[in-house]
Motif scaffolding. Structure first.
Motif, mmCIF file in Angstrom:
data_model
loop_
_atom_site.group_PDB
_atom_site.id
_atom_site.type_symbol
_atom_site.label_atom_id
_atom_site.label_comp_id
_atom_site.label_asym_id
_atom_site.label_seq_id
_atom_site.Cartn_x
_atom_site.Cartn_y
_atom_site.Cartn_z
ATOM 1 N N PRO A 18 0.896 -1.221 -0.111
ATOM 2 C CA PRO A 18 0.085 0.031 -0.030
ATOM 3 C C PRO A 18 0.772 1.231 0.110
ATOM 4 O O PRO A 18 2.056 1.370 0.498
ATOM 5 C CB PRO A 18 -0.984 0.039 1.334
ATOM 6 C CG PRO A 18 -0.087 -0.837 2.350
ATOM 7 C CD PRO A 18 0.402 -2.058 1.321
ATOM 8 N N TYR B 12 -17.647 -1.884 -0.377
ATOM 9 C CA TYR B 12 -16.362 -1.863 0.592
ATOM 10 C C TYR B 12 -16.476 -3.125 1.454
ATOM 11 O O TYR B 12 -15.304 -4.034 1.653
ATOM 12 C CB TYR B 12 -15.899 -0.584 1.216
ATOM 13 C CG TYR B 12 -14.937 -0.650 2.104
ATOM 14 C CD1 TYR B 12 -13.513 -0.296 1.831
ATOM 15 C CD2 TYR B 12 -14.928 -0.712 3.533
ATOM 16 C CE1 TYR B 12 -12.421 -0.667 2.314
ATOM 17 C CE2 TYR B 12 -13.789 -0.883 4.152
ATOM 18 C CZ TYR B 12 -12.368 -0.666 3.773
ATOM 19 O OH TYR B 12 -11.480 -0.694 4.503
ATOM 20 N N ALA C 154 -16.047 -6.339 -0.269
ATOM 21 C CA ALA C 154 -14.742 -6.714 -0.670
ATOM 22 C C ALA C 154 -14.002 -7.056 0.521
ATOM 23 O O ALA C 154 -13.117 -7.811 0.214
ATOM 24 C CB ALA C 154 -13.925 -5.470 -1.260
ATOM 25 N N ARG C 155 -14.198 -6.353 1.785
ATOM 26 C CA ARG C 155 -13.395 -7.068 3.110
ATOM 27 C C ARG C 155 -14.058 -8.458 3.223
ATOM 28 O O ARG C 155 -13.166 -9.363 3.808
ATOM 29 C CB ARG C 155 -13.711 -6.268 4.039
ATOM 30 C CG ARG C 155 -13.402 -4.675 3.977
ATOM 31 C CD ARG C 155 -11.826 -4.700 4.084
ATOM 32 N NE ARG C 155 -11.076 -4.513 2.828
ATOM 33 C CZ ARG C 155 -10.108 -4.509 2.491
ATOM 34 N NH1 ARG C 155 -9.185 -4.749 3.384
ATOM 35 N NH2 ARG C 155 -9.581 -4.468 1.154
ATOM 36 N N ARG D 207 -12.230 -11.200 1.320
ATOM 37 C CA ARG D 207 -10.769 -11.494 1.844
ATOM 38 C C ARG D 207 -11.047 -12.635 2.717
ATOM 39 O O ARG D 207 -9.663 -13.281 2.748
ATOM 40 C CB ARG D 207 -10.217 -10.351 2.345
ATOM 41 C CG ARG D 207 -9.767 -8.947 1.483
ATOM 42 C CD ARG D 207 -8.647 -9.431 0.886
ATOM 43 N NE ARG D 207 -8.550 -8.160 -0.018
ATOM 44 C CZ ARG D 207 -7.312 -8.202 -0.898
ATOM 45 N NH1 ARG D 207 -6.460 -9.284 -0.993
ATOM 46 N NH2 ARG D 207 -7.192 -7.283 -2.022
ATOM 47 N N ILE E 135 -11.241 4.797 -4.609
ATOM 48 C CA ILE E 135 -10.747 3.758 -3.496
ATOM 49 C C ILE E 135 -11.476 2.324 -3.591
ATOM 50 O O ILE E 135 -10.706 1.541 -3.427
ATOM 51 C CB ILE E 135 -10.990 4.426 -2.001
ATOM 52 C CG1 ILE E 135 -9.933 5.547 -1.897
ATOM 53 C CG2 ILE E 135 -10.675 3.438 -0.849
ATOM 54 C CD1 ILE E 135 -8.501 5.389 -1.832
ATOM 55 N N VAL E 136 -12.804 2.457 -3.582
ATOM 56 C CA VAL E 136 -13.509 1.125 -3.462
ATOM 57 C C VAL E 136 -13.342 0.200 -4.998
ATOM 58 O O VAL E 136 -12.985 -0.979 -4.800
ATOM 59 C CB VAL E 136 -14.961 1.438 -3.356
ATOM 60 C CG1 VAL E 136 -15.880 0.131 -3.737
ATOM 61 C CG2 VAL E 136 -15.246 1.931 -2.270
ATOM 62 N N ARG F 4 -10.381 0.228 -6.731
ATOM 63 C CA ARG F 4 -9.039 -0.088 -6.774
ATOM 64 C C ARG F 4 -9.004 -1.303 -5.656
ATOM 65 O O ARG F 4 -8.402 -2.401 -5.844
ATOM 66 C CB ARG F 4 -8.183 0.712 -5.854
ATOM 67 C CG ARG F 4 -6.784 0.487 -6.064
ATOM 68 C CD ARG F 4 -5.863 1.352 -5.361
ATOM 69 N NE ARG F 4 -6.275 1.758 -4.006
ATOM 70 C CZ ARG F 4 -5.482 2.818 -3.219
ATOM 71 N NH1 ARG F 4 -4.618 3.414 -3.651
ATOM 72 N NH2 ARG F 4 -5.963 2.784 -1.873
ATOM 73 N N ASP F 5 -9.840 -1.221 -4.727
ATOM 74 C CA ASP F 5 -9.941 -2.502 -3.460
ATOM 75 C C ASP F 5 -10.357 -3.666 -4.176
ATOM 76 O O ASP F 5 -9.868 -4.795 -4.316
ATOM 77 C CB ASP F 5 -10.520 -2.051 -2.524
ATOM 78 C CG ASP F 5 -10.139 -1.370 -1.375
ATOM 79 O OD1 ASP F 5 -8.688 -1.289 -1.597
ATOM 80 O OD2 ASP F 5 -10.742 -0.748 -0.434
ATOM 81 N N GLU F 6 -11.381 -3.415 -4.950
ATOM 82 C CA GLU F 6 -11.952 -4.632 -5.779
ATOM 83 C C GLU F 6 -11.132 -4.979 -6.947
ATOM 84 O O GLU F 6 -11.055 -6.316 -6.964
ATOM 85 C CB GLU F 6 -13.492 -4.173 -6.594
ATOM 86 C CG GLU F 6 -14.648 -3.819 -5.363
ATOM 87 C CD GLU F 6 -15.935 -3.349 -5.911
ATOM 88 O OE1 GLU F 6 -16.739 -3.416 -5.483
ATOM 89 O OE2 GLU F 6 -15.780 -2.993 -7.225
ATOM 90 N N VAL G 295 -7.957 -5.135 -6.840
ATOM 91 C CA VAL G 295 -6.764 -5.794 -6.220
ATOM 92 C C VAL G 295 -7.235 -7.111 -5.679
ATOM 93 O O VAL G 295 -6.656 -7.974 -5.627
ATOM 94 C CB VAL G 295 -6.047 -5.028 -5.139
ATOM 95 C CG1 VAL G 295 -5.123 -5.728 -4.257
ATOM 96 C CG2 VAL G 295 -5.480 -3.460 -5.679
ATOM 97 N N LEU G 296 -8.294 -7.081 -5.283
ATOM 98 C CA LEU G 296 -9.198 -8.396 -4.827
ATOM 99 C C LEU G 296 -9.074 -9.375 -5.905
ATOM 100 O O LEU G 296 -8.568 -10.611 -5.809
ATOM 101 C CB LEU G 296 -10.341 -8.246 -4.305
ATOM 102 C CG LEU G 296 -11.212 -9.489 -4.021
ATOM 103 C CD1 LEU G 296 -10.813 -10.224 -2.940
ATOM 104 C CD2 LEU G 296 -12.771 -9.148 -3.788
#
Length: 265
Positions: free
Chosen positions: A9, A79, A82-83, A86, A231-232, A234-236, A238-239
């Motif tokens: 990160p 979000y 996505a968490r 994980r 932000i959201v 990007r998290d998805e 990267v997931l």
């Protein structure tokens, strides 16, 4: 088990604090030197309670707030999802022991294990593994499994992107609503009907305040919303990348490919 990570990160919030400290440290002395108490008093006289109320409360501003809160609620749910996704990296869906190999006859039992461990809950990683094992049980070819995993990653990414359609619309709608207020204010300014020039000027100034206030609030909300959206997303993304990396390390590189062995012999 180590969760795969596509990159470290960047610590954006820490860098933001550093940027604010640098800019503030440079700008504050100049502000005090060239503006000082007179500028602060002038600002306080112009932006009193009545002026701030007019700035933030209005029909267009309220419509922008509704769109902004709606979009933020959608992004917050995405979000959290996505968490939740994980958690699949901790479920030991595949053998992780050093030197472990996956044979064609192991594919279907492993696929059933994946369904049992996840209790048939929708996980992107589990779905990619299940489809890859299903293909391996039929074709017994590692390249075919790699193609299935890659195609499924593209499908999952496309699904995530299409799921953001409403948020993208709201991010566009907020400044559009602000421009509607701008047009209304400009129309009122040029269409003002007053008995004297002074009255006309005062009425036109009030309408122009409405026009620019709507635009200001809408653009500020749009800037904040676009940051949250980035932000959201990007998290998805990267997931999905991490799920591909997990499949590469624990599935594709452990497959026993009879065709490759025959060609080598």
């Amino acid at each position: 088990m180590t969760i795969p990570a596509s990159h470290r990160p960047a610590r954006e919030w820490l860098l933001l604090v550093v940027a604010l400290a640098i800019v503030g440290g440079i700008a504050a002395p100049f502000w005090e030197l060239f503006a000082g108490a007179a500028a602060r008093a002038d600002w306080a006289s112009k932006w009193n309670q009545a002026r701030l109320t007019q700035l933030v409360l209005g029909p267009e501003q309220l419509a922008c707030y509704v769109c902004f809160v709606w979009a933020c609620l959608i992004l917050f749910s995405r979000y959290r999802e996505a968490r939740r996704q994980r958690a699949a990296f901790h479920m030991e869906l595949l053998p992780t022991e050093e030197g472990a190999r996956i044979l064609p006859e192991d594919a279907r039992p492993l696929a059933r294990k994946v369904e049992q461990v996840t209790a048939r809950r929708p996980f992107i990683l589990a779905n990619m593994i299940r489809l890859g094992l299903g293909k391996y049980a039929v074709s017994k070819s590692a390249p075919d499994v790699a193609e299935v995993v890659r195609n499924q990653a593209d499908v999952e990414l496309s699904r995530l992107v299409s799921g953001m359609a409403v948020v993208h619309y709201l991010a566009w709608a907020i400044p559009a609503i602000g421009f509607v207020g701008t047009v209304r204010g400009l129309g009122g300014a040029f269409g003002a009907d007053a008995p004297s020039i002074d009255a006309f000027t005062a009425q036109a100034k009030e309408q122009l305040k409405i026009a620019f206030d709507c635009t200001l609030v809408a653009l500020l909300l749009s800037l904040v919303l676009m940051y949250f959206l980035n932000i959201v997303q990007r998290d998805e993304e990267v997931l999905v990348v991490d799920a591909q990396e997990y499949c590469q390390e624990h599935l594709l590189l452990r497959l026993y490919d009879p065709q490759a062995v025959e060609m080598a012999d």
